[in-house]
Motif scaffolding. Structure first.
Motif, PDB file in Angstrom:
ATOM      1  N   LEU A  94      -9.890  12.219   0.260  1.00  0.00           N
ATOM      2  CA  LEU A  94      -9.352  12.016   1.609  1.00  0.00           C
ATOM      3  C   LEU A  94      -9.596  13.178   2.556  1.00  0.00           C
ATOM      4  O   LEU A  94      -9.483  13.005   3.774  1.00  0.00           O
ATOM      5  CB  LEU A  94      -7.834  11.758   1.529  1.00  0.00           C
ATOM      6  CG  LEU A  94      -7.397  10.470   0.838  1.00  0.00           C
ATOM      7  CD1 LEU A  94      -5.886  10.339   0.916  1.00  0.00           C
ATOM      8  CD2 LEU A  94      -8.068   9.251   1.447  1.00  0.00           C
ATOM      9  N   ARG A 102      -7.279  13.940   5.686  1.00  0.00           N
ATOM     10  CA  ARG A 102      -6.378  12.793   5.842  1.00  0.00           C
ATOM     11  C   ARG A 102      -5.229  12.847   4.845  1.00  0.00           C
ATOM     12  O   ARG A 102      -4.240  12.123   5.000  1.00  0.00           O
ATOM     13  CB  ARG A 102      -7.142  11.484   5.716  1.00  0.00           C
ATOM     14  CG  ARG A 102      -8.155  11.334   6.837  1.00  0.00           C
ATOM     15  CD  ARG A 102      -8.493   9.911   7.148  1.00  0.00           C
ATOM     16  NE  ARG A 102      -9.291   9.839   8.363  1.00  0.00           N
ATOM     17  CZ  ARG A 102      -9.588   8.726   8.993  1.00  0.00           C
ATOM     18  NH1 ARG A 102      -9.132   7.568   8.551  1.00  0.00           N
ATOM     19  NH2 ARG A 102     -10.322   8.740  10.091  1.00  0.00           N
ATOM     20  N   ALA A 103      -5.351  13.658   3.817  1.00  0.00           N
ATOM     21  CA  ALA A 103      -4.228  13.911   2.909  1.00  0.00           C
ATOM     22  C   ALA A 103      -3.396  15.030   3.525  1.00  0.00           C
ATOM     23  O   ALA A 103      -3.704  16.203   3.378  1.00  0.00           O
ATOM     24  CB  ALA A 103      -4.730  14.297   1.531  1.00  0.00           C
ATOM     25  N   LEU A 104      -2.355  14.665   4.254  1.00  0.00           N
ATOM     26  CA  LEU A 104      -1.558  15.669   4.962  1.00  0.00           C
ATOM     27  C   LEU A 104      -0.735  16.514   4.007  1.00  0.00           C
ATOM     28  O   LEU A 104      -0.499  17.700   4.246  1.00  0.00           O
ATOM     29  CB  LEU A 104      -0.639  14.990   5.974  1.00  0.00           C
ATOM     30  CG  LEU A 104      -1.325  14.122   7.031  1.00  0.00           C
ATOM     31  CD1 LEU A 104      -0.288  13.541   7.981  1.00  0.00           C
ATOM     32  CD2 LEU A 104      -2.367  14.937   7.803  1.00  0.00           C
ATOM     33  N   LEU A 122       2.078  11.237  -1.612  1.00  0.00           N
ATOM     34  CA  LEU A 122       0.958  11.498  -0.717  1.00  0.00           C
ATOM     35  C   LEU A 122       1.382  11.130   0.700  1.00  0.00           C
ATOM     36  O   LEU A 122       1.799   9.985   0.949  1.00  0.00           O
ATOM     37  CB  LEU A 122      -0.263  10.670  -1.132  1.00  0.00           C
ATOM     38  CG  LEU A 122      -1.409  10.571  -0.126  1.00  0.00           C
ATOM     39  CD1 LEU A 122      -2.029  11.935   0.151  1.00  0.00           C
ATOM     40  CD2 LEU A 122      -2.459   9.571  -0.612  1.00  0.00           C
ATOM     41  N   THR A 123       1.302  12.078   1.602  1.00  0.00           N
ATOM     42  CA  THR A 123       1.602  11.809   3.008  1.00  0.00           C
ATOM     43  C   THR A 123       0.302  11.641   3.780  1.00  0.00           C
ATOM     44  O   THR A 123      -0.582  12.501   3.716  1.00  0.00           O
ATOM     45  CB  THR A 123       2.419  12.957   3.627  1.00  0.00           C
ATOM     46  OG1 THR A 123       3.632  13.124   2.885  1.00  0.00           O
ATOM     47  CG2 THR A 123       2.762  12.658   5.075  1.00  0.00           C
ATOM     48  N   VAL A 124       0.191  10.515   4.474  1.00  0.00           N
ATOM     49  CA  VAL A 124      -0.940  10.261   5.369  1.00  0.00           C
ATOM     50  C   VAL A 124      -0.379   9.954   6.754  1.00  0.00           C
ATOM     51  O   VAL A 124       0.807   9.648   6.901  1.00  0.00           O
ATOM     52  CB  VAL A 124      -1.836   9.101   4.875  1.00  0.00           C
ATOM     53  CG1 VAL A 124      -2.416   9.408   3.495  1.00  0.00           C
ATOM     54  CG2 VAL A 124      -1.068   7.779   4.848  1.00  0.00           C
ATOM     55  N   PRO A 143       0.340   5.047   6.945  1.00  0.00           N
ATOM     56  CA  PRO A 143       0.053   4.182   5.797  1.00  0.00           C
ATOM     57  C   PRO A 143      -0.350   2.770   6.185  1.00  0.00           C
ATOM     58  O   PRO A 143      -1.147   2.135   5.486  1.00  0.00           O
ATOM     59  CB  PRO A 143       1.375   4.187   5.022  1.00  0.00           C
ATOM     60  CG  PRO A 143       2.040   5.459   5.405  1.00  0.00           C
ATOM     61  CD  PRO A 143       1.653   5.698   6.842  1.00  0.00           C
ATOM     62  N   GLU A 184      -4.466   1.070   6.484  1.00  0.00           N
ATOM     63  CA  GLU A 184      -5.006   1.291   5.140  1.00  0.00           C
ATOM     64  C   GLU A 184      -6.499   1.606   5.150  1.00  0.00           C
ATOM     65  O   GLU A 184      -6.994   2.309   4.263  1.00  0.00           O
ATOM     66  CB  GLU A 184      -4.733   0.079   4.262  1.00  0.00           C
ATOM     67  CG  GLU A 184      -3.253  -0.141   3.988  1.00  0.00           C
ATOM     68  CD  GLU A 184      -2.991  -1.354   3.110  1.00  0.00           C
ATOM     69  OE1 GLU A 184      -3.962  -2.019   2.681  1.00  0.00           O
ATOM     70  OE2 GLU A 184      -1.797  -1.649   2.855  1.00  0.00           O
ATOM     71  N   TRP A 199      -7.496   5.274   4.572  1.00  0.00           N
ATOM     72  CA  TRP A 199      -7.263   6.057   3.354  1.00  0.00           C
ATOM     73  C   TRP A 199      -7.473   5.263   2.057  1.00  0.00           C
ATOM     74  O   TRP A 199      -7.874   5.837   1.043  1.00  0.00           O
ATOM     75  CB  TRP A 199      -5.842   6.650   3.361  1.00  0.00           C
ATOM     76  CG  TRP A 199      -4.750   5.635   3.506  1.00  0.00           C
ATOM     77  CD1 TRP A 199      -4.205   5.174   4.667  1.00  0.00           C
ATOM     78  CD2 TRP A 199      -4.090   4.914   2.458  1.00  0.00           C
ATOM     79  NE1 TRP A 199      -3.240   4.232   4.415  1.00  0.00           N
ATOM     80  CE2 TRP A 199      -3.141   4.055   3.068  1.00  0.00           C
ATOM     81  CE3 TRP A 199      -4.191   4.920   1.077  1.00  0.00           C
ATOM     82  CZ2 TRP A 199      -2.328   3.203   2.322  1.00  0.00           C
ATOM     83  CZ3 TRP A 199      -3.367   4.080   0.330  1.00  0.00           C
ATOM     84  CH2 TRP A 199      -2.449   3.238   0.949  1.00  0.00           C
ATOM     85  N   VAL A 248       2.517   6.544  -1.389  1.00  0.00           N
ATOM     86  CA  VAL A 248       1.950   6.864  -0.078  1.00  0.00           C
ATOM     87  C   VAL A 248       2.997   6.596   1.001  1.00  0.00           C
ATOM     88  O   VAL A 248       3.531   5.482   1.101  1.00  0.00           O
ATOM     89  CB  VAL A 248       0.678   6.038   0.188  1.00  0.00           C
ATOM     90  CG1 VAL A 248       0.051   6.443   1.522  1.00  0.00           C
ATOM     91  CG2 VAL A 248      -0.325   6.202  -0.959  1.00  0.00           C
TER      92      VAL A 248
END
Length: 201
Positions: A55, A58-60, A83-85, A88, A91, A94, A129
């Motif tokens: 990611l 994009r993987a915060l 996992l914070t994006v 969500p 989709e 991610w 997520v």
């Protein structure tokens, strides 16, 4: 960011009528708990590295949570990560990348903080997520950190886990039945964890 009220509240609402969270339907299987494995943090780091490679920015945030993140606590041998994006619900931004990295979308709950669950193998992993405004990621780290610091609540939770696993396996239940059987003890521990973290007086 979530509000304090959101962090301190628990949403037990069922799915909306006609909705199901399951993308892949669960099957009944024995709930197997094992003693804490000192390799779990390294396994979690390896899964986190796969996610980060897939990611990029994009993987915060990627956080090891759940029982495998608490030294001394028995657990199902499945690594849990939050996992914070950014969103969500989008989709396409991610999920294809995680699928390409070997993860499978299993749960989709847009009515509950836009939660998605993807599962990985080798090692077995559940990746939850959420978006940056979800209170769940705060709750999970508060719970984890408190259990790391409180031997009494580790023992209390371990006993509840063993009892729930035995009852669920005996009744041929699902993982959600196991989770429900632990819920009373989890809420009790959360009260002390929230207080220790400064969310309650």
């Amino acid at each position: 960011m979530p509000t304090i009220d959101e962090i301190l509240s628990f949403d037990d609402s069922p799915p909306p009528p006609g909705a199901s969270p399951w993308v892949v339907e669960p099957v009944a299987a024995p709930i197997t708990l094992v003693d804490y494995d000192p390799s779990w943090p390294a396994q979690a780091a390896a899964v986190a590295a796969r996610i980060a490679a897939a990611l990029g920015t994009r993987a915060l945030r990627i956080e090891h949570v759940g029982s495998t993140s608490v030294p001394g606590l028995p657990a199902k041998p499945v690594i849990d990560l939050d996992l914070t994006v950014a969103a969500p619900v989008h989709e396409a931004g991610w999920l294809p990348q995680l699928r390409a990295a070997g993860f499978v979308l299993t749960v989709r709950e847009p009515w509950w903080h836009e939660h998605r669950l993807v599962r990985g193998a080798a090692p077995a992993a559940n990746v939850h997520v959420f978006g940056p405004d979800s209170p769940e990621t705060v709750k999970h780290t508060v719970f984890r950190d408190w259990l790391r610091s409180s031997a009494a609540d580790r023992e209390l939770y371990a006993a509840a886990k063993r009892e729930a696993a035995e009852a669920t396996t005996r009744g041929r239940g699902l993982v959600m039945d196991y989770n429900q059987r632990k819920e009373g003890v989890i809420r009790e521990i959360y009260g002390r964890a929230f207080r220790a973290a400064g969310f309650l007086d």
